[in-house]
Motif scaffolding. Structure first.
Motif, PDB file in Angstrom:
ATOM      1  N   TRP A  49       0.849  -1.184   0.000  1.00 52.61           N
ATOM      2  CA  TRP A  49       0.000   0.000   0.000  1.00 52.61           C
ATOM      3  C   TRP A  49       0.880   1.227   0.000  1.00 52.61           C
ATOM      4  CZ3 TRP A  49       0.926  -3.222   4.065  1.00 52.61           C
ATOM      5  CH2 TRP A  49       1.433  -2.670   5.242  1.00 52.61           C
ATOM      6  N   ASP A  50       0.280   2.357  -0.162  1.00 54.28           N
ATOM      7  CA  ASP A  50       1.020   3.615  -0.220  1.00 54.28           C
ATOM      8  C   ASP A  50       1.768   3.833   1.096  1.00 54.28           C
ATOM      9  OD1 ASP A  50       2.019   6.047  -0.999  1.00 54.28           O
ATOM     10  OD2 ASP A  50       0.161   7.155  -0.619  1.00 54.28           O
ATOM     11  N   GLY A  51       3.074   3.656   1.048  1.00 55.61           N
ATOM     12  CA  GLY A  51       3.894   3.874   2.236  1.00 55.61           C
ATOM     13  C   GLY A  51       4.224   2.620   3.019  1.00 55.61           C
ATOM     14  N   GLY A  52       3.831   1.446   2.532  1.00 53.82           N
ATOM     15  CA  GLY A  52       4.152   0.254   3.298  1.00 53.82           C
ATOM     16  C   GLY A  52       3.915  -1.038   2.548  1.00 53.82           C
ATOM     17  N   GLU A  53       4.409  -2.116   3.095  1.00 45.98           N
ATOM     18  CA  GLU A  53       4.172  -3.456   2.577  1.00 45.98           C
ATOM     19  C   GLU A  53       4.389  -4.464   3.686  1.00 45.98           C
ATOM     20  OE1 GLU A  53       7.780  -5.366   0.403  1.00 45.98           O
ATOM     21  OE2 GLU A  53       7.608  -3.317  -0.371  1.00 45.98           O
ATOM     22  N   ILE A  54       3.813  -5.648   3.518  1.00 52.42           N
ATOM     23  CA  ILE A  54       3.911  -6.667   4.540  1.00 52.42           C
ATOM     24  C   ILE A  54       3.895  -8.043   3.877  1.00 52.42           C
ATOM     25  CG2 ILE A  54       1.415  -6.884   4.916  1.00 52.42           C
ATOM     26  CD1 ILE A  54       1.970  -7.129   7.897  1.00 52.42           C
ATOM     27  N   ARG A  55       4.672  -8.959   4.427  1.00 55.70           N
ATOM     28  CA  ARG A  55       4.660 -10.332   3.951  1.00 55.70           C
ATOM     29  C   ARG A  55       3.473 -11.087   4.556  1.00 55.70           C
ATOM     30  NH1 ARG A  55       6.366 -12.734  -0.178  1.00 55.70           N
ATOM     31  NH2 ARG A  55       6.429 -14.695   0.993  1.00 55.70           N
ATOM     32  N   ILE A  56       2.809 -11.877   3.746  1.00 59.07           N
ATOM     33  CA  ILE A  56       1.762 -12.770   4.218  1.00 59.07           C
ATOM     34  C   ILE A  56       2.355 -14.172   4.283  1.00 59.07           C
ATOM     35  CG2 ILE A  56      -0.513 -13.747   3.736  1.00 59.07           C
ATOM     36  CD1 ILE A  56      -0.489 -10.778   4.601  1.00 59.07           C
ATOM     37  N   MET A  57       2.419 -14.721   5.493  1.00 58.42           N
ATOM     38  CA  MET A  57       3.102 -15.985   5.720  1.00 58.42           C
ATOM     39  C   MET A  57       2.185 -17.196   5.565  1.00 58.42           C
ATOM     40  SD  MET A  57       5.890 -14.515   6.187  1.00 58.42           S
ATOM     41  CE  MET A  57       6.902 -15.958   6.460  1.00 58.42           C
ATOM     42  N   ASP A  58       0.868 -16.956   5.639  1.00 53.43           N
ATOM     43  CA  ASP A  58      -0.098 -18.044   5.510  1.00 53.43           C
ATOM     44  C   ASP A  58      -1.468 -17.423   5.306  1.00 53.43           C
ATOM     45  OD1 ASP A  58      -1.166 -20.573   5.462  1.00 53.43           O
ATOM     46  OD2 ASP A  58      -0.973 -20.956   7.611  1.00 53.43           O
ATOM     47  N   THR A  59      -2.391 -18.236   4.805  1.00 54.02           N
ATOM     48  CA  THR A  59      -3.779 -17.812   4.654  1.00 54.02           C
ATOM     49  C   THR A  59      -4.656 -18.910   5.217  1.00 54.02           C
ATOM     50  OG1 THR A  59      -3.173 -16.682   2.596  1.00 54.02           O
ATOM     51  CG2 THR A  59      -5.510 -16.932   3.064  1.00 54.02           C
ATOM     52  N   ARG A  60      -5.583 -18.517   6.100  1.00 59.33           N
ATOM     53  CA  ARG A  60      -6.401 -19.497   6.805  1.00 59.33           C
ATOM     54  C   ARG A  60      -7.864 -19.083   6.805  1.00 59.33           C
ATOM     55  NH1 ARG A  60      -2.474 -19.349  12.117  1.00 59.33           N
ATOM     56  NH2 ARG A  60      -0.564 -20.138  11.094  1.00 59.33           N
ATOM     57  N   LYS A  61      -8.712 -20.073   7.044  1.00 57.21           N
ATOM     58  CA  LYS A  61     -10.124 -19.779   7.250  1.00 57.21           C
ATOM     59  C   LYS A  61     -10.299 -19.191   8.642  1.00 57.21           C
ATOM     60  CE  LYS A  61     -11.572 -23.561   4.246  1.00 57.21           C
ATOM     61  NZ  LYS A  61     -12.251 -24.869   4.146  1.00 57.21           N
TER      62      LYS A  61
END
Length: 242
Positions: A49-61
């Motif tokens: 996003w504008d001014g930042g970023e983040i790693r997504i390590m997993d996706t869960r229900k």
């Protein structure tokens, strides 16, 4: 939440808006990230996003997710700065990993078409995948199974989704091959994966995972080993040749 991966499994990026955000997970109004389920691992990637970023390590229900519900949690890297609610973000998949899962998951459906017996368990992986079968009699021939699966891959058969009603599924219980996982019902409709012609499918069964569009996209596979996991249970482990 709109589950974009259901209809567009080849999308690598998408735009979304943050609905909730805390260290335990990020909820969005829409997502291309597949949440862990049905033996397929959750997607990884990044949110920018504008001014930042983040790693997504997993996706869960989500914890309150009913089988037909759309609650998906994107698990962020520990200690990372989080985008606040209302932030517009760009989702970016770890595409190579996801695509390998798509190829593997489709291959497991072909394995179901080749091996008799109900499926008692399974797991999709980027490097190796497996299915466990209830095989009452006889032995399984490793070379024969590998040859048959690769022949189906080389046939470049179409892979499409179909939808039937809960009532239609109840009337055709043979569509359900798995003993360990029941297909999600309750919304009135059930998604089926159809490989091959619709009037004479190679494999047809309920599945909510992600798959390739044609079997030829899988490439070659090898049967790594077949293990005895009980009196009638046989585990088949396979890998992509590349």
């Amino acid at each position: 939440m709109t589950l974009l991966y259901r209809d567009e499994p080849y999308d690598r990026t998408a735009e979304a808006v943050v609905v909730e955000s805390d260290p335990g997970g990020i909820r969005l109004d829409r997502t291309i990230f597949y949440p862990s389920g049905g033996g397929q691992p959750g997607d990884t990637g990044a949110l920018r996003w504008d001014g930042g970023e983040i790693r997504i390590m997993d996706t869960r229900k989500g914890a309150d997710l009913v089988q037909v519900g759309p609650d998906v949690i994107h698990v962020p890297a520990e200690g990372a700065a989080l985008p606040p609610p209302g932030t517009k973000v760009t989702l970016e998949l770890d595409w190579e990993r996801r695509h390998r899962h798509m190829r593997m998951h489709t291959t497991l459906h072909l394995l179901c078409a080749v091996v008799p017996g109900a499926v008692t368990g399974g797991q999709v992986g980027a490097d190796k995948s497996r299915l466990d079968f209830d095989v009452p009699t006889g032995s399984l021939d490793k070379e024969e199974i590998e040859e048959k699966v690769n022949s189906l891959i080389e046939g470049d058969h179409p892979v499409v989704e179909r939808v039937i009603t809960d009532e239609e599924l109840a009337a055709t219980p043979d569509l359900v091959r798995t003993m360990s996982v029941k297909p999600p019902t309750g919304s009135g409709m059930v998604r089926l994966l159809n490989i091959g012609p619709s009037d004479m499918p190679i494999d047809l069964q309920p599945c909510g995972g992600t798959h390739v569009a044609r079997t030829g996209e899988i490439g070659g596979v090898q049967i790594v080993k077949i293990e005895n996991k009980g009196r009638q249970n046989r585990r088949i482990v396979l890998a992509l040749r590349d």
